[in-house]
Design a protein around this motif. Structure first.
Motif, PDB file in Angstrom:
ATOM      1  N   HIS A  76      52.586  44.842  39.906  1.00  0.00           N
ATOM      2  CA  HIS A  76      52.479  45.694  38.924  1.00  0.00           C
ATOM      3  C   HIS A  76      51.222  46.801  39.426  1.00  0.00           C
ATOM      4  CE1 HIS A  76      53.996  44.340  35.000  1.00  0.00           C
ATOM      5  NE2 HIS A  76      54.232  43.133  35.521  1.00  0.00           N
ATOM      6  N   GLY A  77      51.019  46.742  40.741  1.00  0.00           N
ATOM      7  CA  GLY A  77      50.147  47.651  41.097  1.00  0.00           C
ATOM      8  C   GLY A  77      48.616  47.864  40.348  1.00  0.00           C
ATOM      9  N   ALA A  78      48.620  46.798  39.513  1.00  0.00           N
ATOM     10  CA  ALA A  78      47.364  46.641  38.473  1.00  0.00           C
ATOM     11  C   ALA A  78      47.084  45.451  38.091  1.00  0.00           C
ATOM     12  CB  ALA A  78      47.764  47.658  37.278  1.00  0.00           C
ATOM     13  N   PRO A  79      46.105  45.047  37.976  1.00  0.00           N
ATOM     14  CA  PRO A  79      44.516  45.826  37.999  1.00  0.00           C
ATOM     15  C   PRO A  79      44.323  45.526  39.489  1.00  0.00           C
ATOM     16  CG  PRO A  79      44.221  43.867  36.896  1.00  0.00           C
ATOM     17  CD  PRO A  79      45.689  43.855  36.863  1.00  0.00           C
ATOM     18  N   LEU A  80      44.187  46.633  40.350  1.00  0.00           N
ATOM     19  CA  LEU A  80      43.796  46.496  41.731  1.00  0.00           C
ATOM     20  C   LEU A  80      42.403  46.053  41.904  1.00  0.00           C
ATOM     21  CD1 LEU A  80      45.730  49.487  43.539  1.00  0.00           C
ATOM     22  CD2 LEU A  80      46.221  47.088  43.278  1.00  0.00           C
ATOM     23  N   VAL A  81      41.633  46.051  41.088  1.00  0.00           N
ATOM     24  CA  VAL A  81      39.977  45.870  40.990  1.00  0.00           C
ATOM     25  C   VAL A  81      39.807  44.325  41.123  1.00  0.00           C
ATOM     26  CG1 VAL A  81      39.763  45.383  38.402  1.00  0.00           C
ATOM     27  CG2 VAL A  81      38.079  46.329  40.153  1.00  0.00           C
ATOM     28  N   SER A  82      41.063  43.495  40.887  1.00  0.00           N
ATOM     29  CA  SER A  82      40.850  42.237  40.926  1.00  0.00           C
ATOM     30  C   SER A  82      40.518  41.744  42.384  1.00  0.00           C
ATOM     31  CB  SER A  82      42.436  41.602  40.512  1.00  0.00           C
ATOM     32  OG  SER A  82      43.375  41.993  41.509  1.00  0.00           O
ATOM     33  N   ILE A  83      40.738  42.603  43.495  1.00  0.00           N
ATOM     34  CA  ILE A  83      40.392  42.183  44.986  1.00  0.00           C
ATOM     35  C   ILE A  83      38.444  42.189  45.137  1.00  0.00           C
ATOM     36  CG2 ILE A  83      40.301  44.493  45.690  1.00  0.00           C
ATOM     37  CD1 ILE A  83      41.104  43.110  48.260  1.00  0.00           C
ATOM     38  N   LEU A  84      38.260  42.983  44.304  1.00  0.00           N
ATOM     39  CA  LEU A  84      36.774  43.011  44.264  1.00  0.00           C
ATOM     40  C   LEU A  84      36.294  41.830  43.195  1.00  0.00           C
ATOM     41  CD1 LEU A  84      33.817  44.268  44.516  1.00  0.00           C
ATOM     42  CD2 LEU A  84      34.397  45.730  42.631  1.00  0.00           C
ATOM     43  N   ASP A  85      37.040  41.667  42.066  1.00  0.00           N
ATOM     44  CA  ASP A  85      36.603  40.669  41.180  1.00  0.00           C
ATOM     45  C   ASP A  85      36.679  39.313  41.771  1.00  0.00           C
ATOM     46  OD1 ASP A  85      36.293  42.545  39.050  1.00  0.00           O
ATOM     47  OD2 ASP A  85      38.202  42.175  38.326  1.00  0.00           O
ATOM     48  N   ASP A  86      37.535  39.095  42.579  1.00  0.00           N
ATOM     49  CA  ASP A  86      38.022  37.765  43.466  1.00  0.00           C
ATOM     50  C   ASP A  86      36.795  37.311  44.326  1.00  0.00           C
ATOM     51  OD1 ASP A  86      39.204  35.621  44.525  1.00  0.00           O
ATOM     52  OD2 ASP A  86      39.804  36.563  46.032  1.00  0.00           O
ATOM     53  N   LEU A  87      36.128  38.553  45.007  1.00  0.00           N
ATOM     54  CA  LEU A  87      34.919  38.039  45.759  1.00  0.00           C
ATOM     55  C   LEU A  87      33.556  37.985  44.794  1.00  0.00           C
ATOM     56  CD1 LEU A  87      35.771  40.764  48.742  1.00  0.00           C
ATOM     57  CD2 LEU A  87      35.750  38.083  48.706  1.00  0.00           C
ATOM     58  N   LEU A  88      33.486  38.659  43.792  1.00  0.00           N
ATOM     59  CA  LEU A  88      32.190  38.554  42.839  1.00  0.00           C
ATOM     60  C   LEU A  88      32.378  37.322  42.107  1.00  0.00           C
ATOM     61  CD1 LEU A  88      32.007  42.252  41.699  1.00  0.00           C
ATOM     62  CD2 LEU A  88      30.655  41.286  43.630  1.00  0.00           C
ATOM     63  N   GLU A 126      38.963  48.055  64.809  1.00  0.00           N
ATOM     64  CA  GLU A 126      39.936  47.078  65.445  1.00  0.00           C
ATOM     65  C   GLU A 126      40.350  46.180  64.158  1.00  0.00           C
ATOM     66  OE1 GLU A 126      41.141  45.943  68.354  1.00  0.00           O
ATOM     67  OE2 GLU A 126      40.561  47.759  69.113  1.00  0.00           O
ATOM     68  N   PRO A 127      41.656  45.896  64.031  1.00  0.00           N
ATOM     69  CA  PRO A 127      41.842  44.972  62.923  1.00  0.00           C
ATOM     70  C   PRO A 127      41.463  43.790  62.710  1.00  0.00           C
ATOM     71  CG  PRO A 127      43.901  45.969  64.061  1.00  0.00           C
ATOM     72  CD  PRO A 127      42.632  46.188  64.868  1.00  0.00           C
ATOM     73  N   LEU A 128      41.077  43.141  61.592  1.00  0.00           N
ATOM     74  CA  LEU A 128      40.456  41.966  61.499  1.00  0.00           C
ATOM     75  C   LEU A 128      41.465  40.964  61.143  1.00  0.00           C
ATOM     76  CD1 LEU A 128      37.300  42.614  59.057  1.00  0.00           C
ATOM     77  CD2 LEU A 128      37.278  42.202  61.879  1.00  0.00           C
ATOM     78  N   ALA A 129      41.281  39.549  61.456  1.00  0.00           N
ATOM     79  CA  ALA A 129      42.300  38.532  61.331  1.00  0.00           C
ATOM     80  C   ALA A 129      42.414  37.787  60.000  1.00  0.00           C
ATOM     81  CB  ALA A 129      41.951  37.442  62.276  1.00  0.00           C
ATOM     82  N   THR A 130      41.203  37.812  59.454  1.00  0.00           N
ATOM     83  CA  THR A 130      41.131  37.537  57.876  1.00  0.00           C
ATOM     84  C   THR A 130      40.111  38.228  57.033  1.00  0.00           C
ATOM     85  OG1 THR A 130      39.580  35.842  58.642  1.00  0.00           O
ATOM     86  CG2 THR A 130      41.845  35.113  58.593  1.00  0.00           C
ATOM     87  N   MET A 131      40.225  38.122  55.748  1.00  0.00           N
ATOM     88  CA  MET A 131      39.337  38.902  55.054  1.00  0.00           C
ATOM     89  C   MET A 131      37.969  37.828  54.947  1.00  0.00           C
ATOM     90  SD  MET A 131      38.938  41.209  52.830  1.00  0.00           S
ATOM     91  CE  MET A 131      37.969  41.754  51.458  1.00  0.00           C
ATOM     92  N   PRO A 132      36.681  38.273  55.173  1.00  0.00           N
ATOM     93  CA  PRO A 132      35.598  37.711  54.799  1.00  0.00           C
ATOM     94  C   PRO A 132      35.640  37.033  53.480  1.00  0.00           C
ATOM     95  CG  PRO A 132      35.121  39.921  55.728  1.00  0.00           C
ATOM     96  CD  PRO A 132      36.623  39.875  55.446  1.00  0.00           C
ATOM     97  N   PRO A 133      35.326  35.661  53.165  1.00  0.00           N
ATOM     98  CA  PRO A 133      35.375  35.054  51.961  1.00  0.00           C
ATOM     99  C   PRO A 133      34.356  35.292  50.814  1.00  0.00           C
ATOM    100  CG  PRO A 133      34.018  33.754  53.765  1.00  0.00           C
ATOM    101  CD  PRO A 133      34.494  34.897  54.222  1.00  0.00           C
ATOM    102  N   ALA A 134      33.411  36.071  51.316  1.00  0.00           N
ATOM    103  CA  ALA A 134      32.247  36.412  50.099  1.00  0.00           C
ATOM    104  C   ALA A 134      31.946  38.188  50.414  1.00  0.00           C
ATOM    105  CB  ALA A 134      31.171  35.545  50.282  1.00  0.00           C
TER     106      ALA A 134
END
Length: 391
Positions: free
Chosen positions: A141-153, A374-382
């Protein structure tokens, strides 16, 4: 890497800015918030923008003009933020959503105005823009994109935590042991703002401090008409906007109800609509802790209504997790810019309904050749956020 995030949300009132200095330390992503600001649209630009929103007809000429005027407004806001908070390596500009195309339960397209080249030319800084569409092409849905921040928080919270944003539209991210999902609930401030503007109830165009709602009385019959909206019963993932929830929508509900309430009573009823729809969604999810952000947190009628409706849910402001409630979305778009620059997805599929994560946005070079880290292989977990000594 220092990223300036810029966004104007569904309240269409101005541009929020957040500059975040991101570093990776022992596998943890740390963000120092070095600048926060809000730049209102000029009354002339806001009026012109509101006049062009659905369901009003609009010409391509007006779309082109607004794309330029909004782009120039974003360029001014970016230049002011960089002057106050120091230079950045990248600007992420969400721009201004003017149409979000949804049919049934499927998003088919989205349009944000605010030509990013104006920002790049004015500041000399590269710009990431047009961040929603790639997720839609992947079935989201292209929304809510803020969920990437919420996931970490939310990961450090017990039980079933959720993040609620009360902007023009209310959206919620829920984190369960089995994964994350997010969706737009319905109107938060959108309908109230439309009525306040229509009746000239406050020069700001919104219910400042909930003072108008506090003087009104909820109309139960009209509230029942509003609660019958089919959107609330659609399954997640789902998204919505002012294409559905606009002034004409309110007028139609009032007409079907058969009685015209006083303006303050209408504002009170629409505020209660937000309370009821949000509380219903929170209870259905079994949320134990609700982290609240967005302009609605400054409305005590709305927040107190949620506390009464959700006695078994702990409500805390996002500030308690290091995220200023009013600038959370700008911080989220700074994070998305950091992700795209490092070759990392800026979406969580459970948050948008996409088939898989996607790297978001389109880069516009600044004054020099575009050079990415430089690209990163994975997203930091926190992620840990802290507010630096803001100027």
């Amino acid at each position: 890497m220092r990223v300036l995030g810029l966004i104007s949300g569904t309240s269409h009132d101005g541009i929020d800015a957040a500059t975040v200095d991101f570093t990776v330390d022992d596998g943890v992503l740390r963000g120092d918030i070095v600048h926060l600001s809000a730049t209102p649209y000029t009354p002339e630009l806001r009026a012109r923008l509101l006049a062009a929103l659905p369901p009003a007809p609009v010409t391509l000429a007006e779309v082109a003009v607004l794309d330029t005027l909004i782009g120039q407004a974003f360029a001014d806001a970016a230049a002011a933020a960089l002057a106050a908070g120091g230079p950045a390596d990248l600007v992420t500009s969400h721009g201004q959503t003017v149409f979000h195309w949804v049919e049934g339960s499927k998003a088919l397209g989205t349009l944000q105005l605010g030509q990013p080249a104006w920002i790049a030319e004015r500041t000399g800084t590269p710009v990431l823009s047009d961040v929603r569409i790639r997720d839609i092409t992947a079935g989201g849905h292209g929304a809510p994109l803020v969920s990437i921040l919420d996931d970490l928080l939310l990961r450090g919270l017990d039980g079933v935590p959720a993040a609620l944003n009360l902007g023009g539209i209310s959206n919620m991210t829920v984190l369960r042991p089995t994964g994350l999902h997010a969706y737009d609930i319905g109107p938060a401030n959108a309908l109230v703002d439309a009525v306040v503007t229509q009746h000239g109830l406050h020069p700001s165009g919104y219910d400042d401090g909930g003072r108008i709602a506090a003087t009104g009385t909820v109309d139960p019959a009209l509230l029942d008409v509003l609660l019958a909206e089919p959107y609330y019963r659609l399954p997640a993932p789902k998204s919505t906007g002012k294409e559905l929830f606009h002034l004409g929508y309110v007028d139609d509900a009032v007409e079907r109800n058969g009685l015209t309430p006083e303006p303050a009573d209408l504002v009170a009823t629409l505020t209660e609509l937000t309370v009821r729809t949000v509380a219903d969604a929170v209870r259905a999810e079994g949320v134990t802790t609700l982290v609240v952000s967005g302009g609605g947190v400054r409305n005590p009628v709305l927040v107190d209504g949620l506390r009464r409706a959700l006695p078994d849910t702990r409500l805390i402001p996002s500030d308690d997790l290091g995220v200023p409630a009013g600038e959370k979305e700008a911080i989220a778009f700074a994070l998305i810019g950091w992700c795209s620059a490092h070759g990392l997805p800026g979406t969580v599929p459970g948050g948008t309904g996409a088939t898989a994560p996607r790297i978001l946005g389109t880069f516009t070079p600044g004054a020099a050749a575009l050079r990415l880290p430089e690209p990163l292989a994975t997203m930091p977990p926190a992620l840990t956020l802290r507010r630096a000594a803001l100027p």
